[in-house]
Design an enzyme around this catalytic site. Structure first.
Site, short mmCIF file in Angstrom:
data_model
loop_
_atom_site.label_atom_id
_atom_site.label_comp_id
_atom_site.label_asym_id
_atom_site.label_seq_id
_atom_site.Cartn_x
_atom_site.Cartn_y
_atom_site.Cartn_z
N LYS A 199 63.52 16.01 -47.81
CA LYS A 199 62.64 17.08 -46.77
C LYS A 199 63.03 18.65 -47.63
O LYS A 199 62.47 19.74 -47.10
CB LYS A 199 64.22 17.21 -45.20
N GLU A 202 46.17 19.62 -43.62
CA GLU A 202 46.96 18.54 -43.07
C GLU A 202 47.60 17.74 -42.70
O GLU A 202 48.28 16.57 -43.29
CB GLU A 202 47.97 19.71 -42.34
N CYS A 240 70.13 23.96 -29.43
CA CYS A 240 71.25 23.44 -29.46
C CYS A 240 72.58 22.36 -28.84
O CYS A 240 71.47 21.49 -27.49
CB CYS A 240 72.34 24.75 -29.20
N HIS A 291 29.20 18.93 -53.30
CA HIS A 291 29.07 18.74 -55.21
C HIS A 291 29.71 18.36 -55.67
O HIS A 291 30.24 18.51 -56.93
CB HIS A 291 30.18 20.44 -55.01
N ARG A 303 70.66 18.19 -32.93
CA ARG A 303 70.00 19.34 -32.25
C ARG A 303 70.03 20.49 -32.68
O ARG A 303 69.78 21.39 -32.21
CB ARG A 303 71.10 19.18 -30.08
N GLU A 321 51.96 10.72 -47.05
CA GLU A 321 53.06 10.71 -47.71
C GLU A 321 53.77 10.48 -46.18
O GLU A 321 54.59 9.23 -46.93
CB GLU A 321 54.06 12.10 -47.19
N LYS A 378 49.99 14.22 -44.18
CA LYS A 378 50.21 13.50 -42.83
C LYS A 378 50.37 12.13 -43.88
O LYS A 378 51.69 11.11 -44.26
CB LYS A 378 50.51 13.71 -42.21
N TRP A 426 72.30 25.76 -33.67
CA TRP A 426 71.20 25.85 -34.45
C TRP A 426 70.73 27.17 -34.06
O TRP A 426 70.21 27.61 -33.11
CB TRP A 426 70.25 24.87 -33.65
N ASN A 432 71.88 26.77 -24.56
CA ASN A 432 71.23 26.24 -25.52
C ASN A 432 70.01 27.21 -24.83
O ASN A 432 70.00 27.15 -23.52
CB ASN A 432 71.41 24.59 -25.09
N GLY A 433 69.36 27.83 -25.88
CA GLY A 433 67.76 28.71 -25.63
C GLY A 433 68.40 29.71 -26.29
O GLY A 433 68.91 29.90 -26.87
#
Ligand code: F6R
Length: 607
Positions: free
Chosen positions: A602, A481, A2, A504, A27, A488, A485, A74, A100-101
């Site tokens: 996103k 992955e 946050c 194969h 944040r 994209e 990355k 957040w 925040n936390g």
């Protein structure tokens, strides 16, 4: 994650605090609020939505005063609505706090406070702060905050004001960032520099377990015992754009570097003192978890790679059969789901339409639904029987980085939890894995530190057209992955394969000019992965191996990236980081906008 901001000085509070919060929206942005000290009262205004919505609400109101604090949220505890928005007050409205936390022992503190007659209005962990300070009306505010810091466990960056203290903001920090800004006859406190950079470049970084009492003329820092600590002031050289990205070139690079903290936050409070996984938040009956005879894990894109890893973890540790599905395929293959099936939907946004449609379909067949998401109260969270939140904070870069590694950690926690509940694994082995999970933030920071080395390795790759990423077992999702990355953000053809599958067919593509990256950490299969890589080396191409410290057998490789030693599967969390950096540096060398790759969004809310 946050954002908090505080101001004490002669200017109208709203004009400082609202733009300051807007600079911290990276944040968090699900709700926001201000508390202002106005003469003989504290005025609190808060609401769900973004800072612009709060500014609109305050447009015709008096936002002057002696001092004030603000927050952009957040959510981690409690839905993102106006009631749970910060600031939070005590029973009398005399104390206001922003945080925040995560206060890990908040439930216990809240229970005690309710027992002593306090009334709570929100579902947040933060509200305990105001009530604790309410009980210390005769104690100086800085001492009261020190006592709160002593009784609260977990991560806290706090800013607190009190009606009887019209000249002081008290802030404190443990594991969540906090900086103080010094102007001419005015002072600022914030989670990050952009909140006050347009007003001052003089900054003091506050360390862990420090309390800072701020007046218009200066700041006094103390440790939790009340001993004064000298303040070290620095001048900020960054411009605003650099400051918002924490001095990094892009949000993606910043988010890659935030991974140790994000992983620590995802683990926080979920491992108890005796070294057992504690996921009380799941609220799924142990009897139900023992009765499950099949698990489906459903997701898209990067989250699907977390699902792949989850299959290895859950099957290996619990012996429950696990099927994984790309969400957009799931409904159309008539899957066999029944009330003894646990369906896990993984989605960082919690809003991906393909994933939502798939889990809704499974829920309609009677399955128990567990959502794994980074967004509190997202559609996935709301529709699931139980939720496990990753706590990566908002991710601005379109390519998932910290949300992926925290998904891996969340799935490993879940796998070990199921193993605990079902007694499917030796308790000593569970304990060992949990200890190793706790080591991950340190291991990941070590790997993040190899960014320059990886940049050097990729220097000549801007024109390479074909990349292959290979791995077996737990290393296979990492390879997938790594390829995604690179595709994209660098717009190059990159394929992820199970290393044993190359012979194969795809091995026909290996020739000079191709780069092959092999991930070899999984004990059961790493020798086989290396021999597959050696087969590739014999046919040309540039070979890169990711292996753990102390491993050998990689003489044929052109480059070796060494990872800290770790147990199988858990090591995948560290292994993926060099591949994120690799993609980043290739894209950067090509001059591409890594934060906003072409054609991508996103959150994908179409089928
Ligand atoms: C890749 C990426 C996407 C997402 C996918 C699912 O970097 O971000 O592949 O992983 O669109 O998104 P969520 O996790 O929000 O469901």
């Amino acid at each position: 994650m946050c954002g908090i901001v505080g101001y004490i000085g002669p200017r109208p509070m709203g004009e400082i605090l609202l733009p300051g919060l807007a600079r911290l929206e990276y944040r968090g942005y699900d709700s926001a609020g201000l508390a202002l000290h106005q003469g003989d009262k504290l005025t609190v205004s808060k609401r769900a939505g973004r800072i612009a919505d709060l500014a609109e609400q305050l447009a015709d109101l008096d936002t002057g005063g002696h001092l004030g604090i603000g927050h952009t949220r957040w959510a981690t505890h409690g839905a993102p609505n106006g009631t749970n928005a910060h600031p939070h007050t005590d029973c009398t409205g005399d104390v206001a706090a922003v945080h925040n936390g995560i206060i890990e022992n908040w439930a216990e503190l809240k229970r005690e406070l309710i027992g002593r007659g306090h009334e709570f209005t929100s579902d947040t962990d933060t509200e305990v702060v105001g009530h604790l300070i309410e009980e210390m009306a005769d104690v100086p505010l800085d001492e009261a905050v020190r006592r709160v810091m002593q009784s609260a466990q977990g991560a806290l960056a706090l800013a607190v004001i009190r009606r009887s203290d019209p000249e002081m903001i008290v802030a404190a920090r443990r594991h969540s960032p906090l900086v103080v800004g010094r102007g001419e006859g005015e002072m600022f406190v914030a989670s990050d520099i952009p909140a006050f950079l347009e007003h001052t470049r003089n900054m003091i970084v506050i360390d862990d377990d420090r309390v800072v009492a701020i007046t218009a003329d200066g700041a006094t820092i103390t440790n939790l015992e009340g001993e004064e600590i000298p303040a070290v002031e620095r001048t900020i050289e960054w411009d605003l754009d650099a400051a918002e990205k924490g001095g990094y070139e892009s949000f993606m690079l910043k988010e890659i570097h935030e991974q140790p903290q994000a992983i620590a936050d995802t683990l926080r409070g979920r491992i108890d003192e005796s070294g057992r996984v504690r996921l009380h938040e799941l609220e799924l009956d142990d009897r139900l978890l023992r009765a499950i005879d099949k698990v489906f894990v459903i997701a898209c894109g990067t989250s699907y790679h977390a699902a792949m890893m989850a299959k290895y973890a859950i099957e290996r540790w619990t012996r429950i059969p696990v099927e994984i599905d790309i969400a957009s395929e799931f409904r159309y293959r008539d899957p066999v789901v029944d009330p003894r099936t646990l369906v896990i939907g993984i989605s960082q946004s919690g809003e991906t339409l393909d994933t939502l449609a798939a889990v809704r379909y499974a829920a309609a067949q009677g399955a128990t639904l567990l959502g794994v998401t980074n967004v509190v109260d997202s559609a996935l969270a709301r529709e699931s029987d139980a939720v496990l939140y990753t706590r990566a904070g908002p991710e601005i870069g379109v390519a998932a980085t910290k949300t992926f590694t925290t998904q891996l950690v969340a799935m490993q926690l879940l796998g070990l939890y199921l193993a605990q509940v079902r007694a499917s694994m030796d308790p000593g082995a569970i304990e060992y894995h949990i200890r190793q999970l706790n080591e991950l933030p340190v291991a990941v920071s070590q790997v993040v530190g190899s960014s320059d080395e990886i940049k050097k390795m990729t220097e000549r790759w801007a024109d390479v057209r074909d990349f292959f990423f290979l791995g077996r077992s737990g290393d296979f999702p990492v390879a997938m992955e790594g390829a995604l990355k690179l595709k994209e953000i660098a717009y190059v053809r990159a394929e992820g394969f199970a290393a044993g599958e190359m012979k194969h067919g795809p091995i026909a593509l290996i020739e000079d000019g191709v780069v092959v990256i092999g991930v070899a950490t999984d004990t059961h299969v790493k020798a086989k992965t290396l021999s597959n890589m050696a087969e590739m080396a014999a046919r040309g191409g540039e070979m890169v191996i990711l292996r753990e410290e102390g491993d050998d057998g990689t003489d044929f490789a052109d480059h070796v990236i060494t990872l800290p030693e770790g147990p199988d599967l858990i090591c995948t969390v560290t292994a993926v980081v060099p591949l994120q950096l690799l993609a980043y540096h290739v894209a950067n060398a090509k001059g591409l906008d890594v934060d906003k790759p072409r054609n991508l969004a996103k959150t994908v809310t179409v089928e």
